[in-house]
Design a protein around this motif. Structure first.
Motif: not given
Length: 369
Positions: A101, A105-106, A108-109
Motif C-alpha cells: 500500500e 500510495a507513493e 500514486e503521489k
C-alpha cells in the motif's frame, strides 16, 4: 381267573418296563452328567481364554494409552508450532500488504506530481505567451494613455468654466425657487404644528377620559353601580383609541422630521446667499409653545379648584373621624350630625347649594330644567 392272569401279565410287563426305564434313566443321567462335565470343562477353557484375552487387552491398552499420550503431546507441540508459524505468516502478510500500500500510495503521489508538473508546464508556457502579448498591448495602451491623460487634464477646466457660466444664468431662478420653497415649507410646518396640537389635545382628552372611566370603574363596588361591564368596555375602547392616536402622532412627527432633514440643504443654501430667515421649525415650536402655555394656565386654574376641594374634603374627613371616634368611645349617637344636616354634606354640595346651583338628587325650583 383270566382277568387275574392278565393283570399279572400286565404287572410283569410294567415291572419289566419300569426296570428298563430305570436303566434308561440311569444311563441318561450318566450321559447328562458327562455332558455337564464336558460343558464345565469347556466353560473353564473359555474362561481361561477370556482371561488371557483380557490380560492381553489390558497390557496392550496400557501400551496404546502410553502411545496415545505421546502422540497427543507431539500433536500439541506440532499445533503450537503451527500457531506460531501461522501468526508469523499473518504478520508477514500484513507487513507485505502495508508495504504494498505504501508503494502504491507513493506511486500514486509520483504520478499525480508528474501530471501536475506537466499541467503546470502547459499553463506556464501559455501564461508566458499571454504575458508577452500583454506586454505588447501594454506598450500600445501606454501610448494611448498619454493621449487620454492630456485630454482628461483639460476636462476640469472646461467643466469649471461651463459650471460658472451655467450658474451665472441659473443663480437667480435658483434663489427665487429656494425662497419660494422656504415660504411653502413654513406654511407646511405651521399646518403640521396645528395638526399635532389638535391631535395631542385629542390624546390628552382621551387620557383624561380614560382616567375618569377607570376612577368610575374603581368606585362601582362602593357606589353599587351596575354599569361596571359598560365601563370596562368603554375603558378598552378608550385605550384602543389612545394607542391608535398615539401611533398617528408618532407617524406625523416622523414625517415632519424627514421633511425638516430634506429642508436642511435649502436652509444652508439660503444662508450662503445671505438670506435672513427664521427656520420654520422654530416658528412652529414657538406657536406650539404659546398654545400649550395658554392651555396649561387654564388647566392650572382648574387644578387649583380641585386642590381646594380636596383640602376641604380632607379637613371634613378629619373632623368626621374625630366625631366618630368620640361617639364610639362615649357610645353617644347624638354626637353624629343628621344625614341632611349641612355638616354631613360634601363641601362641593354645600357650595353649589349656597350659590344656587341645582344639585343632582335635590329638589328643583319650579320651572327648572
Amino acid at each position: 381267573q383270566k382277568m387275574g392272569q392278565e393283570m399279572s401279565n400286565i404287572n410283569s410287563r410294567v415291572g419289566t418296563r419300569l426296570d428298563q426305564s430305570k436303566d434308561d434313566v440311569e444311563v441318561f443321567s450318566k450321559r447328562v452328567q458327562e455332558d455337564i462335565e464336558k460343558l464345565l470343562d469347556k466353560k473353564r477353557e473359555k474362561e481361561l481364554m477370556l482371561q488371557k484375552r483380557y490380560d492381553w487387552y489390558v497390557s496392550h491398552s496400557e501400551i496404546a494409552q502410553a502411545k496415545l499420550l505421546k502422540n497427543e503431546e507431539r500433536q500439541q507441540d506440532i499445533l503450537r508450532d503451527i500457531a506460531a508459524k501461522a501468526a508469523e505468516f499473518e504478520a508477514l502478510t500484513t507487513e507485505r500488504i502495508k508495504e504494498t500500500e505504501v508503494i502504491m500510495a507513493e506511486r500514486e503521489k509520483w504520478e499525480q506530481a508528474k501530471a501536475e508538473h506537466a499541467q503546470f508546464q502547459l499553463v506556464l508556457d501559455e501564461h508566458i505567451d499571454r504575458m508577452s502579448k500583454f506586454c505588447d498591448v501594454g506598450g500600445s495602451a501606454l501610448e494611448v494613455g498619454k493621449h487620454f491623460r492630456a485630454y482628461f487634464e483639460a476636462i476640469p477646466g472646461k467643466i469649471t468654466k461651463a459650471a460658472e457660466s451655467t450658474w451665472a444664468v441659473t443663480a437667480g431662478p435658483t434663489a427665487d425657487n429656494q425662497k419660494l420653497y422656504l415660504e411653502y415649507f413654513t406654511t407646511y410646518m405651521m399646518d403640521l404644528g396645528e395638526i399635532l396640537w389638535v391631535k395631542e389635545k385629542r390624546l390628552d382628552e382621551l387620557e383624561r377620559r380614560t382616567r375618569n372611566v377607570q376612577y368610575t370603574l374603581d368606585l362601582c363596588a362602593d357606589t353599587y353601580d351596575p354599569n361596571g361591564p359598560k365601563y370596562k368596555q368603554s375603558l378598552r375602547e378608550l385605550r384602543a383609541q389612545t394607542d391608535d392616536l398615539g401611533g398617528v402622532i408618532n407617524d406625523t412627527r416622523d414625517r415632519g422630521d424627514k421633511e425638516i432633514t430634506a429642508f436642511d440643504e435649502t436652509a444652508d443654501a439660503l444662508k450662503k446667499m445671505g438670506v435672513e430667515f427664521v427656520h420654520p421649525m422654530i416658528e412652529m415650536n414657538a406657536a406650539h409653545v404659546e398654545k400649550r402655555t395658554g392651555h396649561v394656565y387654564k388647566k392650572a386654574g382648574f387644578m387649583q379648584s380641585e386642590l381646594h376641594y380636596i383640602d376641604e374634603v380632607t379637613d371634613e374627613l378629619s373632623e368626621t373621624k374625630m366625631l366618630v371616634k368620640q361617639a364610639k368611645s362615649t357610645r353617644q349617637a347624638n354626637l353624629i350630625p343628621p344625614l341632611m344636616s349641612p355638616e354631613s354634606q360634601s363641601p362641593r354640595y354645600r357650595k353649589n347649594r349656597e350659590q344656587g346651583f341645582p344639585v343632582e338628587g335635590s329638589p328643583q325650583p319650579a320651572g327648572g330644567t
